[in-house]
Every structure is written in structure tokens, then in C-alpha cells.
Scaffold this motif. Structure first.
Motif, short mmCIF file in Angstrom:
data_model
loop_
_atom_site.label_atom_id
_atom_site.label_comp_id
_atom_site.label_asym_id
_atom_site.label_seq_id
_atom_site.Cartn_x
_atom_site.Cartn_y
_atom_site.Cartn_z
N GLY A 161 -25.68 -60.71 -38.42
CA GLY A 161 -25.33 -61.00 -37.03
C GLY A 161 -25.22 -59.74 -36.19
O GLY A 161 -25.72 -59.68 -35.07
N LEU A 162 -24.56 -58.70 -36.74
CA LEU A 162 -24.37 -57.47 -35.97
C LEU A 162 -25.69 -56.75 -35.74
O LEU A 162 -25.95 -56.25 -34.63
N THR A 163 -26.53 -56.69 -36.75
CA THR A 163 -27.80 -55.96 -36.58
C THR A 163 -28.75 -56.71 -35.64
O THR A 163 -29.44 -56.09 -34.82
N LEU A 164 -28.78 -58.04 -35.72
CA LEU A 164 -29.63 -58.79 -34.80
C LEU A 164 -29.10 -58.67 -33.37
O LEU A 164 -29.89 -58.50 -32.42
N ALA A 165 -27.77 -58.73 -33.21
CA ALA A 165 -27.20 -58.55 -31.88
C ALA A 165 -27.52 -57.17 -31.32
O ALA A 165 -27.86 -57.01 -30.14
N GLY A 166 -27.45 -56.14 -32.17
CA GLY A 166 -27.79 -54.79 -31.72
C GLY A 166 -29.24 -54.67 -31.31
O GLY A 166 -29.57 -54.03 -30.30
N ALA A 167 -30.14 -55.31 -32.07
CA ALA A 167 -31.56 -55.23 -31.74
C ALA A 167 -31.84 -55.83 -30.37
O ALA A 167 -32.57 -55.25 -29.55
N LEU A 168 -31.24 -56.98 -30.08
CA LEU A 168 -31.46 -57.62 -28.78
C LEU A 168 -30.72 -56.89 -27.66
O LEU A 168 -31.23 -56.75 -26.54
N LEU A 169 -29.50 -56.40 -27.95
CA LEU A 169 -28.71 -55.71 -26.94
C LEU A 169 -29.40 -54.44 -26.46
O LEU A 169 -29.49 -54.18 -25.25
N PHE A 170 -29.92 -53.63 -27.38
CA PHE A 170 -30.54 -52.37 -26.98
C PHE A 170 -31.84 -52.60 -26.21
O PHE A 170 -32.19 -51.80 -25.34
N ILE A 171 -32.56 -53.68 -26.51
CA ILE A 171 -33.73 -54.00 -25.69
C ILE A 171 -33.29 -54.32 -24.26
O ILE A 171 -33.88 -53.83 -23.28
N GLY A 172 -32.24 -55.12 -24.12
CA GLY A 172 -31.74 -55.46 -22.79
C GLY A 172 -31.25 -54.24 -22.03
O GLY A 172 -31.56 -54.06 -20.85
N LEU A 173 -30.49 -53.37 -22.70
CA LEU A 173 -29.99 -52.16 -22.05
C LEU A 173 -31.13 -51.25 -21.64
O LEU A 173 -31.11 -50.63 -20.56
N GLY A 174 -32.15 -51.16 -22.49
CA GLY A 174 -33.30 -50.31 -22.15
C GLY A 174 -34.03 -50.82 -20.92
O GLY A 174 -34.43 -50.03 -20.05
N ILE A 175 -34.21 -52.14 -20.83
CA ILE A 175 -34.90 -52.70 -19.66
C ILE A 175 -34.07 -52.50 -18.39
O ILE A 175 -34.60 -52.17 -17.32
N ILE A 176 -32.74 -52.66 -18.50
CA ILE A 176 -31.87 -52.44 -17.34
C ILE A 176 -31.94 -50.98 -16.88
O ILE A 176 -32.08 -50.68 -15.68
N GLN A 177 -31.88 -50.06 -17.82
CA GLN A 177 -31.94 -48.63 -17.48
C GLN A 177 -33.30 -48.28 -16.87
O GLN A 177 -33.38 -47.50 -15.92
N TRP A 178 -34.33 -48.87 -17.39
CA TRP A 178 -35.68 -48.66 -16.85
C TRP A 178 -35.75 -49.13 -15.39
O TRP A 178 -36.26 -48.44 -14.51
N ALA A 179 -35.22 -50.34 -15.14
CA ALA A 179 -35.28 -50.89 -13.79
C ALA A 179 -34.44 -50.08 -12.81
O ALA A 179 -34.84 -49.85 -11.66
N ARG A 180 -33.27 -49.62 -13.25
CA ARG A 180 -32.36 -48.91 -12.35
C ARG A 180 -32.84 -47.50 -12.01
O ARG A 180 -32.60 -47.01 -10.90
N LYS A 181 -33.49 -46.84 -12.95
CA LYS A 181 -33.78 -45.43 -12.74
C LYS A 181 -35.25 -45.07 -12.59
O LYS A 181 -35.58 -44.00 -12.06
N LEU A 182 -36.15 -45.94 -13.07
CA LEU A 182 -37.55 -45.55 -13.09
C LEU A 182 -38.47 -46.46 -12.28
O LEU A 182 -39.49 -46.00 -11.76
N MET A 183 -38.16 -47.74 -12.20
CA MET A 183 -39.02 -48.62 -11.42
C MET A 183 -38.86 -48.34 -9.93
O MET A 183 -37.88 -47.73 -9.50
N ALA A 184 -39.85 -48.82 -9.13
CA ALA A 184 -39.84 -48.56 -7.69
C ALA A 184 -38.56 -49.07 -7.05
O ALA A 184 -38.06 -50.15 -7.38
N ASP A 185 -38.00 -48.29 -6.13
CA ASP A 185 -36.75 -48.62 -5.44
C ASP A 185 -37.02 -48.61 -3.94
O ASP A 185 -36.67 -47.67 -3.23
N VAL A 186 -37.68 -49.67 -3.47
CA VAL A 186 -38.10 -49.75 -2.07
C VAL A 186 -37.60 -51.05 -1.47
O VAL A 186 -37.73 -52.11 -2.09
#
Length: 361
Positions: A91-116
Motif C-alpha cells: 500500500g505504501l509503495t503504490l501510494a508513493g508511486a502515484l503521489l510522486f507522479i501527481g506532485l511532479g505534474i503539479i510542479q511542472w504546471a506551476r513552474k514550467l508550463m506557460a503562465d499567460v
């Protein structure tokens, strides 16, 4: 910010003359001053954010690998602080796998995707074709501005993390095959695998829950008894009751119903002429449709009904399916009597128990 449409009554497309003048309420407030992010103006900050996103995707991949490792190395009976160690680690390892994908996408959107800031006109009905074309163009532009094509580090780490997460759905299927033959790394349990159960030659048929053996004289015509293999109560390494996964697997495949009817009512199948004892027959309790437990018996017709989807089996005729979605008869356990007069199995079931998805030929 959206630019609202011209006020009107919403019915005929014309302005309602009874409405007061409201131009002051629809003044365009304009857009606030755009604030550039550090990653928009500093290439070093941009690269740093890119590495952060890739690191989060990499952590997801590591969690997926740990999920697979835990599945094969942590025993089903191991515990941590009173909790099942295998379920906890999976349970912990599966939760970590999904959590880090979500955090990575959020960080990508906040800092690297277009902000217009965008301005779009609202409309009450479907957009015209030209507006739809503009929307598709904007969508393609957004894909371009996301940088997925020109940021191979982010793109490849995301694809790798998402691709590996799929392994977590595939690895547990390993339990469906013969490789589930061990409860722990050292001690195999009886009846492991899809094609076998805990039943064996000479094993007594005992009553469910209480575990008392059954003599033919204990049953009257029309009786149905829910029963289990005696090995559940004494099949451990030193003759002790089975526990944990071994017990659950033994119950799930070894549960049976024992029925007594007039011997002349029985229509034995080919090679099953000696599988009954004085009109007593024994069948798997597990429906061959989706595996529901069965015990609804109609004594005059000898029909056994599954409560889940109404599959009906004729216990007088080798548990032949007479109604419902079940694809094959209930497996029959051949019976005999031991030297002390108790009902015993002549052997294990001669066909797989349970749903028919593995049915052969």
C-alpha cells in the motif's frame, strides 16, 4: 477574465427595452499586471525546476520497483506493529508511486508550463465552427507551450514513471498461477495453485466451523450439510490448525456441501459409479460462474441454487447446470468410508474448483 455578452432577455436575441441601462456594470476591468515567475526569466531556475520534476518522477519509479520487490520478498504472514507487513508495504509503495507522479505534474504546471492570462468570450449555446477551430488551435498551442516536446528530461521521466506504475496492476496476477505455492519463503501450504485443493486421499469430511467428522448414519434423506476438509483443523506442520493465508486459501477452495438422497435418484457420471456412499454425494460449494458460495437446496428436485445469479445445479445428475449463467457443473468430490465409519475423500477434486475462466478445452 471573460468578456460577458451584451445584456438581453435571453429569448429573442434582442435587448429588452424594459431593462435599465447597465453599461456601467459591464465595463471591462482589464487584466492585472502580469508577474513573471523566476523560471520565466532565469534559465538556471528553469533547469532547476526541470530537475525537480524529473526527480519526482524518478521517485515514483523507485516506489514502483519497491512495490514489486515487496510483493516477492515480504511474507504474507509477516507483521509490523500488529499489521500485515505485505499489505502495508504494498500500500505504501503504490501510494508513493502515484503521489510522486501527481506532485511532479503539479510542479511542472506551476513552474514550467506557460503562465499567460487568457480572455475568452462566453456564449450561451454551442460555439460556431470558426470558434471551435480557434479552440483547437489554442489547445495545440497549449501543448506546445507545455514544453513536453522540448523538455526530453521531463517527458521521458514522466513516461517512465507512468509506464512503471502499470506494473503494480500486473504483478498481483502472479497469484493466479502455480507460483503462489508458498505461504512463506520456507513453508509451502497444502493445495496451492489453481488446479489443486487441500483435499487428499483419506481426508475426512468434517462439519463447517465445528470440525466434527460425519458418519453416513448422521444424515437423513434430504439433509444438506456445509462441510470442510479436516486438513483445515490439523493440516499444519505439527498437526495444528492452519492459519493466515493457508487457512483462507484452504477454505476458499475446499468448502463443500454434502447431501443425502435416495440412492436410486442418483444418475452417476461416467466413471463416478462409486463416488457416493448410501445416497450421499459431495460437491464443491463454490459456484462455477463467479465463485459465490452455494447452499440453497430444494430436496424434492435435488436442485442447488446460487444466490448471486441464480445458477441452478442438479445434484442428482453430477451437478449438471439446469439454469443460469454457470458454464460447467460443480466439481464432485469422490467419497468413501474409512475404517472408523467416517466419510472421507477418495482423492482431491479431479477438475479445478471455482469460476470457469481457466476452463480447458
Amino acid at each position: 477574465m471573460s468578456t460577458p455578452p451584451t445584456p438581453h432577455d435571453g429569448h429573442d436575441g434582442h435587448e429588452d427595452p424594459n431593462l435599465p441601462e447597465r453599461d456601467d456594470l459591464y465595463a471591462n476591468p482589464g487584466l492585472p499586471e502580469h508577474h513573471w515567475r523566476p523560471t520565466d526569466v532565469d534559465p538556471r531556475m528553469e533547469k532547476r525546476a526541470e530537475r525537480q520534476v524529473a526527480t519526482l518522477f524518478g521517485l515514483s519509479a523507485i516506489c514502483t520497483v519497491l512495490f514489486v520487490v515487496s510483493y516477492f520478498t515480504v511474507g504474507a504472514d509477516d507483521t509490523v506493529a500488529g499489521l500485515g507487513a505485505q499489505n502495508l508495504t504494498l500500500g505504501l509503495t503504490l501510494a508513493g508511486a502515484l503521489l510522486f507522479i501527481g506532485l511532479g505534474i503539479i510542479q511542472w504546471a506551476r513552474k514550467l508550463m506557460a503562465d499567460v492570462e487568457l480572455v475568452e468570450e462566453r456564449h450561451a449555446v454551442a460555439s460556431p465552427e470558426e470558434d471551435r477551430a480557434v479552440t483547437l488551435a489554442a489547445l495545440n498551442q497549449g501543448i506546445e507551450e507545455s514544453g513536453i516536446a522540448r523538455r526530453p528530461l521531463v517527458r521521458n521521466s514522466l513516461l517512465g514513471a507512468v509506464g512503471l506504475v502499470g506494473v503494480t496492476a500486473i504483478v498481483p496476477l502472479w497469484d493466479l498461477g502455480p507460483s503462489n505455492a508458498k505461504v512463506t519463503k520456507e513453508q509451502p501450504y497444502p493445495g496451492a495453485g489453481l488446479e489443486h485443493t487441500i483435499w487428499d486421499k483419506g481426508m475426512r469430511v468434517v462439519r463447517d466451523v465445528v470440525g466434527t467428522p460425519i458418519r453416513p448414519g448422521d444424515l437423513q434423506i434430504g439433509d444438506l450439510v456445509n462441510a470442510e476438509p479436516e486438513g483445515l483443523f490439523n493440516g499444519g506442520p505439527d498437526g495444528e490448525p492452519l492459519e493466515g493465508l493457508a487457512l483462507q486459501v484452504g477454505k476458499s477452495k475446499g468448502a463443500v456441501v454434502v447431501v443425502r438422497m435416495e440412492p436410486d435418484d442418483i444418475i452417476p457420471g461416467d466413471g463416478r459409479e462409486n463416488w457416493s456412499v448410501d445416497g450421499i454425494v459431495c460437491y464443491s460449494k463454490i459456484c462455477t460462474h463467479v465463485g459465490c458460495p452455494i447452499s440453497l437446496y430444494e430436496r424434492t428436485t435435488h436442485h442447488l441454487l446460487c444466490p448471486c445469479h441464480q445458477s441452478t445445479f442438479d445434484l442428482a445428475d453430477s451437478a449438471r447446470v439446469v439454469f443460469g449463467p454457470a458454464a460447467r457443473p460443480l466439481p464432485q468430490l469422490p467419497l468413501a468410508v474409512d475404517s472408523e465409519g467416517y466419510l472421507v475423500a477418495q482423492s482431491d477434486f479431479t477438475e479445478p474448483v471455482g469460476p470457469s475462466y481457466w476452463e480447458r478445452g
